[in-house]
Design a protein around this motif. Structure first.
Motif, short mmCIF file in Angstrom:
data_model
loop_
_atom_site.label_atom_id
_atom_site.label_comp_id
_atom_site.label_asym_id
_atom_site.label_seq_id
_atom_site.Cartn_x
_atom_site.Cartn_y
_atom_site.Cartn_z
N GLY A 242 -1.94 -5.27 -13.54
CA GLY A 242 -3.06 -4.74 -14.31
C GLY A 242 -4.40 -5.00 -13.64
O GLY A 242 -5.42 -5.16 -14.31
N ALA A 243 -4.42 -5.00 -12.30
CA ALA A 243 -5.63 -5.33 -11.54
C ALA A 243 -6.52 -4.10 -11.38
O ALA A 243 -6.07 -2.96 -11.50
N PRO A 244 -7.81 -4.31 -11.08
CA PRO A 244 -8.72 -3.18 -10.84
C PRO A 244 -8.28 -2.37 -9.62
O PRO A 244 -7.56 -2.87 -8.75
N ASP A 245 -8.75 -1.13 -9.54
CA ASP A 245 -8.36 -0.25 -8.45
C ASP A 245 -8.60 -0.86 -7.07
O ASP A 245 -7.77 -0.75 -6.17
N LYS A 246 -9.74 -1.52 -6.90
CA LYS A 246 -10.08 -2.06 -5.57
C LYS A 246 -9.07 -3.09 -5.08
O LYS A 246 -8.95 -3.30 -3.86
N MET A 247 -8.34 -3.71 -5.99
CA MET A 247 -7.36 -4.71 -5.57
C MET A 247 -6.25 -4.09 -4.73
O MET A 247 -5.67 -4.76 -3.87
N MET A 248 -5.99 -2.80 -4.93
CA MET A 248 -4.97 -2.15 -4.10
C MET A 248 -5.28 -2.31 -2.62
O MET A 248 -4.41 -2.66 -1.81
N MET A 249 -6.54 -2.06 -2.22
CA MET A 249 -6.88 -2.12 -0.80
C MET A 249 -6.96 -3.55 -0.31
O MET A 249 -6.61 -3.84 0.84
N THR A 250 -7.40 -4.47 -1.15
CA THR A 250 -7.42 -5.88 -0.77
C THR A 250 -6.00 -6.35 -0.44
O THR A 250 -5.78 -7.05 0.55
N LEU A 251 -5.04 -5.94 -1.25
CA LEU A 251 -3.64 -6.28 -1.00
C LEU A 251 -3.10 -5.52 0.21
O LEU A 251 -2.40 -6.09 1.05
N ASN A 252 -3.42 -4.24 0.29
CA ASN A 252 -2.96 -3.38 1.38
C ASN A 252 -3.21 -4.03 2.74
O ASN A 252 -2.33 -4.07 3.60
N LEU A 253 -4.41 -4.54 2.94
CA LEU A 253 -4.78 -5.09 4.26
C LEU A 253 -4.12 -6.43 4.56
O LEU A 253 -4.19 -6.90 5.69
N GLN A 254 -3.48 -7.03 3.57
CA GLN A 254 -2.78 -8.30 3.80
C GLN A 254 -1.31 -8.09 4.15
O GLN A 254 -0.65 -9.01 4.66
N ILE A 255 -0.78 -6.91 3.87
CA ILE A 255 0.67 -6.72 3.90
C ILE A 255 1.18 -6.60 5.34
O ILE A 255 0.76 -5.74 6.11
N LYS A 256 2.11 -7.49 5.67
CA LYS A 256 2.64 -7.58 7.03
C LYS A 256 3.78 -6.58 7.23
O LYS A 256 4.46 -6.20 6.29
N ASN A 257 3.96 -6.16 8.47
CA ASN A 257 5.06 -5.26 8.78
C ASN A 257 6.40 -5.93 8.47
O ASN A 257 6.63 -7.08 8.86
N THR A 258 7.25 -5.20 7.78
CA THR A 258 8.58 -5.61 7.30
C THR A 258 8.54 -6.79 6.34
O THR A 258 9.53 -7.47 6.14
N SER A 259 7.39 -7.01 5.70
CA SER A 259 7.33 -8.05 4.67
C SER A 259 8.11 -7.61 3.44
O SER A 259 8.34 -6.43 3.20
N VAL B 287 1.02 1.91 -0.64
CA VAL B 287 1.90 2.07 -1.79
C VAL B 287 2.28 0.71 -2.36
O VAL B 287 2.26 0.50 -3.58
N ILE B 288 2.62 -0.23 -1.48
CA ILE B 288 3.00 -1.57 -1.95
C ILE B 288 1.81 -2.25 -2.60
O ILE B 288 1.94 -2.92 -3.63
N GLY B 289 0.62 -2.06 -2.02
CA GLY B 289 -0.58 -2.61 -2.64
C GLY B 289 -0.81 -2.03 -4.02
O GLY B 289 -1.16 -2.76 -4.96
N GLN B 290 -0.59 -0.73 -4.18
CA GLN B 290 -0.78 -0.09 -5.48
C GLN B 290 0.28 -0.54 -6.48
O GLN B 290 -0.03 -0.82 -7.65
N LEU B 291 1.54 -0.62 -6.06
CA LEU B 291 2.60 -1.10 -6.95
C LEU B 291 2.29 -2.51 -7.45
O LEU B 291 2.46 -2.81 -8.64
N THR B 292 1.82 -3.35 -6.55
CA THR B 292 1.52 -4.73 -6.90
C THR B 292 0.32 -4.81 -7.83
O THR B 292 0.36 -5.49 -8.87
N ALA B 293 -0.76 -4.12 -7.48
CA ALA B 293 -1.96 -4.14 -8.31
C ALA B 293 -1.67 -3.60 -9.70
O ALA B 293 -2.11 -4.17 -10.71
N ALA B 294 -0.92 -2.51 -9.78
CA ALA B 294 -0.60 -1.92 -11.08
C ALA B 294 0.27 -2.86 -11.91
O ALA B 294 0.08 -2.96 -13.13
N SER B 295 1.20 -3.55 -11.27
CA SER B 295 2.07 -4.47 -12.01
C SER B 295 1.29 -5.63 -12.60
O SER B 295 1.70 -6.21 -13.62
#
Length: 211
Positions: A160-177, A150-158
């Protein structure tokens, strides 16, 4: 501000609960926010246990729930991809699991997964609905606790990034970041992404996890 939940219980029969470390991470980020003088006017989580436990361990009272902040069902996606027979290595090895999940999400976004419980379009639609709900009141400091996809999608959408960027961001997101957005009635901007000031030094640095 959106916080990713603390470490969940990877490999357990019930993934949807915090590990002991997840509770410690959550307490640390809650204290960090109070030390910065940042106390929410409003709190909101998804309906998942790990999200609600994170907010409680942060030391903030439960507020609203919106299912749009729930994570996509990665177990269902893997099951749909493998026709119900997910290889043991994918289920039990972290590196293999997340590499396979990345590939599976790309297939999901391209509508190449047969009969998933939730389509990619439904997922992005409900995340947008949750965002609008969180931004809809006059509160200046909104604290949402959600999950990596969800955070990856919120960030990518904000951005205007391509759909695939959601997962690229998703895998970087640390617990309680901490991911911060600036919003008005008509605008939504990324301000800070995936910050962990509460785990930057000393013994706390050993608490860093990604799942």
């Amino acid at each position: 501000m959106v916080i990713r939940h603390g470490q969940a219980s990877f490999g357990a029969d019930n993934y949807d609960k915090l590990s002991d470390l997840g509770h410690q991470q959550s307490a640390a980020v809650g204290q960090a926010l109070r030390d910065m003088g940042w106390v929410p006017d409003r709190t909101i989580t998804g309906t998942l246990t790990r999200q609600k436990e994170t907010l409680a361990s942060m030391g903030f009272e439960a507020g609203e729930e919106h299912a749009g902040f729930n994570e996509y069902d990665f177990q269902d996606l893997l099951s749909a991809r493998y026709k119900g027979d997910v290889p043991d290595l994918v289920k039990g090895d972290r590196k293999v699991h997340f590499r396979t999940l990345r590939e599976t999400v790309f297939q999901w976004q391209a509508d190449e997964i047969e009969n998933p419980a939730e389509s990619w379009g439904t997922f992005t639609g409900r995340v947008e609905s949750a965002r609008l709900a969180a931004c809809a009141t006059g509160a200046d400091r909104v604290l949402a606790v959600s999950s990596g996809g969800v955070i990856g999608q919120l960030t990518a959408a904000s951005l205007g990034a391509p759909d695939k960027m959601m997962m690229t961001l998703n895998l970087q997101i640390k617990n309680t970041s901490i991911t911060k957005f600036v919003f008005t009635n008509s605008a939504f901007f990324l301000h800070e992404f995936n910050a962990t000031p509460h785990m930057m030094s000393g013994e706390a640095a050993g608490m860093l996890t990604y799942s």
